[in-house]
Design an enzyme around this catalytic site. Structure first.
Site, PDB file in Angstrom:
ATOM      1  CG  ASP A 467      12.990  52.256  16.050  1.00 30.11           C
ATOM      2  OD1 ASP A 467      13.639  51.676  15.181  1.00 30.11           O
ATOM      3  OD2 ASP A 467      12.979  51.910  17.252  1.00 30.11           O
ATOM      4  CG  ASP A 536      18.724  48.123  18.999  1.00 27.18           C
ATOM      5  OD1 ASP A 536      18.730  49.368  19.045  1.00 27.18           O
ATOM      6  OD2 ASP A 536      17.750  47.462  18.612  1.00 27.18           O
TER       7      ASP A 536
HETATM    8  C1  DGJ Z   1      14.638  49.656  18.501  1.00 28.27           C
HETATM    9  C2  DGJ Z   1      15.621  50.750  18.771  1.00 28.27           C
HETATM   10  O1  DGJ Z   1      16.828  50.498  18.123  1.00 28.27           O
HETATM   11  C3  DGJ Z   1      15.793  50.897  20.276  1.00 28.27           C
HETATM   12  O2  DGJ Z   1      16.783  51.858  20.553  1.00 28.27           O
HETATM   13  C4  DGJ Z   1      14.464  51.272  20.866  1.00 28.27           C
HETATM   14  O3  DGJ Z   1      14.070  52.530  20.393  1.00 28.27           O
HETATM   15  C5  DGJ Z   1      13.418  50.223  20.524  1.00 28.27           C
HETATM   16  N1  DGJ Z   1      13.370  49.980  19.103  1.00 28.27           N
HETATM   17  C6  DGJ Z   1      12.062  50.646  21.009  1.00 28.27           C
HETATM   18  O4  DGJ Z   1      11.066  49.794  20.603  1.00 28.27           O
END
Ligand code: DGJ
Length: 714
Positions: A467, A536
């Site tokens: 991430d 997301d």
């Molecule tokens: C952003 C990601 O897109 C989410 O799926 C998740 O992993 C969060 N970060 C966790 O902090």
């Protein structure tokens, strides 16, 4: 049209370059006097004689008398240089000692080489006033109409540095035509890859990322047509960039001239990047494509190119994963994860991914990033007991990391505050309470690799979600001001180096590229990942638009999609579970809901749909995508067809019922017209009828959806 054998050629007598792909040709010539390469052709196949004629005609046209204030070659250059009569933006801008910017070069040689499935041409240009070589590279493939281009600069001087202000990978020239309609992908966090179309007039248009990541706001891709192309028909030029940091696409066009689209890493005014004596710099690849098969044909060719030449392990079938983020947020511990894992396995999930919150003193987003040791309050015996349970349930184990980041409240930051981007004497911006580590520093790259290598060596992990949750700000490097301009480039190559080294050392680990959803979706990341976390936003209605844009360039095999709970945290919308599944089944299916709160009927339905997905996922993940209408409130569908046309799957959706309307027949595509197809208990129909008349999916009411599986009757 019968595909031709691809070839690259350069004629030293005429200076004509000709590239042949299976269904297209591409041509340019190097000017006799100034050695400026001029583009002449990109389109359906032509002969070497045609290419020579076009070069002669173009050079005569450019050599004719031009009024003052107008440069004959602007807009036609294959790679516009700063200096001379260049009034547009240049692809190459360098500053030599004495604050001199103009570049004059001579072609010194060319080189043709061949790989197993490709042919390469390199043109070597020597800069006249400095010991510096610029090499322009082209690659064509045996099985694709995509052309790759990149540029290498070598500073041969033993004493003098040069400053690189702009070094694009390519300029793509599309011919003068009635209209220059440009399709592109825009968006923002939770609303990525929105497809838009605008007309390029006599002007400049810049799409770029200034954020250090590819960005949610613009994706490095465009498609240009004359305003008449449709999904199935029409001439479309398009291009992309294999790069995961800041970038710029600049389209420029003077009145009555072709459109020239510069594509390269680094946003406007990023640097400069100092190239020290003896140093060289290789740009990322920019790939271009011409098709006569409309936007659908454009996407097919990009997808096939991605699967054959970019994505590692493309032939694999991606497993159905469960990710715990939306279920538990930062509140993770062994017991809650174990409970979720049992339920995920019961549904048929094949991979269990523990998201944020397992490390350091991480209890929320203010603390812990950078401390990649297992939180012993939450996992007293480390991760291995949970991993063993997950394995015993028959699933692989995956782990979330965010290695480019640090919270000020962390052991890492207390030990190494100098490892972050910052300007001396200025307060850095704490977006999401975190700072970006300076991965332009080799010691930081080594440290990140060491931490992750240790994690993967100590634990039996099959999947890593990488991430990256905030853009760059405060991009200073106080100890090395001379190298500061390089960080936009070196950070990305640092990330690439870590992932590449991890993949080499831990070949059984798959990677998911994520940046707060789809902030780092590009071919550069695809080359070292197995799938993308696309957004997301998992609301099924919004998601169809996001997936529609994503699929313009990127294949379904890389598109990770979760079914989550309702109402969604993004927009509080409630969409039925079947519709949510059918939207997520259009890519690599995953589950992201809190399974402990699912009712028995929901669990039963989910189990059945996951089972159905496993039966058809080879068609979705490896088949050819046909978009049967853009997402809208009335009925539309996506269809996938296997390469042998024996199987197809249609996912049809109706967002909202209007009056007592019934969906119109949806014409299918890509089937064998002479074959007969069986459809889930429905009567058999010929491929010709399915494509000529279509099917009328049974969709009644709001959020109605259906999956139809077609099989060729032997
Ligand atoms: C952003 C990601 O897109 C989410 O799926 C998740 O992993 C969060 N970060 C966790 O902090």
């Amino acid at each position: 049209m019968r595909p031709r054998t691809p070839a690259v050629a350069y004629d030293t007598d005429t200076g004509v370059l000709l590239l042949d792909t299976p269904h297209t040709s591409y041509s340019a010539y190097v000017g006799r006097e100034d050695h400026i390469p001029i583009h002449t052709y990109w389109g359906p196949p032509i002969t070497a004689e045609d290419a020579t004629y076009l070069a002669t005609a173009t050079s005569e046209h450019l050599a004719s008398e031009w009024p003052c204030f107008r440069s004959a070659s602007n807009g036609h250059e294959e790679y516009p240089l700063d200096g001379g009569l260049q009034f547009g933006r240049s692809a190459l801008t360098m500053e030599f000692p004495g604050a001199i910017r103009s570049v004059e070069w001579r072609l010194s040689r060319h080189e043709i080489t061949a790989g197993l499935h490709h042919r390469d041409l390199a043109l070597w240009f020597e800069v006249r006033h400095h010991d510096l070589t610029v090499t322009m590279h082209y690659r064509v493939y045996d099985d694709s109409d995509v052309i790759d281009r990149w540029v290498v600069v070598r500073n041969g001087s033993a004493t003098d540095a040069v400053d690189v202000h702009r070094l694009d990978s390519a300029a793509w020239v599309t011919p003068e035509q009635e209209r220059h309609r440009m399709s592109h992908l825009t968006g923002r966090w939770a609303a990525e890859t929105q497809l838009r179309q605008i007309d390029l007039t006599d002007s400049h248009l810049v799409l770029e990322s200034r954020r250090g990541i590819t960005s949610h706001h613009a994706n490095p891709w465009f498609a240009m047509d004359d305003g008449t192309a449709t999904e199935e028909f029409g001439r479309v030029f398009s291009a992309t960039l294999h790069w995961s940091g800041s970038w710029r696409m600049l389209a420029q066009r003077e009145m009555d001239e072709p459109a020239q689209v510069l594509f390269g890493w680094g946003h406007e005014g990023f640097g400069p990047l100092r190239l020290e004596p003896g140093e060289m710099l290789k740009t990322p690849v920019s790939s271009g494509l011409f098709t006569t098969d409309g936007f659908g044909g454009t996407s097919h060719t990009w997808h096939e190119y991605a699967l054959r030449h970019v994505l590692p392990g493309a032939e694999e079938i991606r497993p159905v994963l469960f990710n715990s983020w939306e279920a538990t947020g930062f509140d993770v511990d062994e017991a809650s994860q174990r409970a979720l894992a049992r339920q995920a396995a019961d549904l048929g999930c094949e991979l269990f991914v523990l998201d944020d919150g397992w490390f350091g003193r991480r209890t929320g987003d203010r603390v812990g990033l950078g401390d990649w040791w297992v939180n012993s309050d939450r996992f007293p015996d480390g991760l291995q007991p949970l991993i063993a349970d997950v394995h015993a349930l028959g699933m692989g184990f995956g782990l979330w990391i965010e290695p480019e980041m640090v919270n000020p409240d962390s052991d890492l930051y207390r030990a190494h505050p100098e490892w972050t981007y910052h300007f001396a004497g200025r307060e850095p911006n704490l977006m999401r309470h975190q700072l970006v580590l300076n991965l332009a520093r080799p010691d930081v790259v080594d440290w990140v690799f060491g931490e992750l290598d240790a994690l993967l060596s100590a634990n039996d992990i099959q999947f890593v979600k990488w991430d990256m949750n905030r853009p760059f700000t405060d991009t200073g490097w106080p100890e090395q001001p001379d190298r500061q301009g390089r960080l936009w480039f070196d950070h990305v190559t640092g990330v690439y180096a870590v992932i590449d080294a991890l993949r080499r050392k831990h070949p059984g680990v798959a990677f998911e590229a994520c940046s707060g959803g789809g902030g780092r979706v590009d071919f550069g990341m695809m080359a070292r990942s197995d799938q993308f976390w696309v957004s997301d936003n998992t609301d099924a209605v919004d998601r169809r638009h996001i997936q529609h844009g994503f699929g313009q360039l990127y294949p379904a095999r890389t598109m990770s999609c979760w079914v989550t709970d309702v109402p969604t945290f993004i927009n509080r919308r409630r969409v039925p579970l079947t519709y949510r599944f059918h939207v997520a089944m259009a890519g690599v299916l995953g589950i992201g809901g809190d399974l402990t709160s699912w009712a028995d009927e929901e669990t039963e339905l989910a189990r059945r749909l996951i089972g159905q997905y496993k039966e058809i996922r080879h068609i979705v993940q490896h088949g050819r995508l046909h978009r049967l209408g853009a997402p809208s409130r009335s009925a539309s569908a996506v269809q996938y067809v296997t390469a042998d046309r024996r199987e197809s799957v249609v996912l049809a959706y109706q967002e909202a019922q209007q009056y007592d309307n019934q969906p119109r027949p949806i014409r299918l595509r890509g089937l064998d017209p002479d074959g007969t197809y069986r459809m889930d208990g429905d009567p058999t129909l010929s491929g010709a009828a399915l494509m000529g008349h279509g099917i009328t999916p049974r969709l009644t009411g709001d959020y109605a959806s259906t999956l139809i599986h077609l099989e060729l009757v032997p």
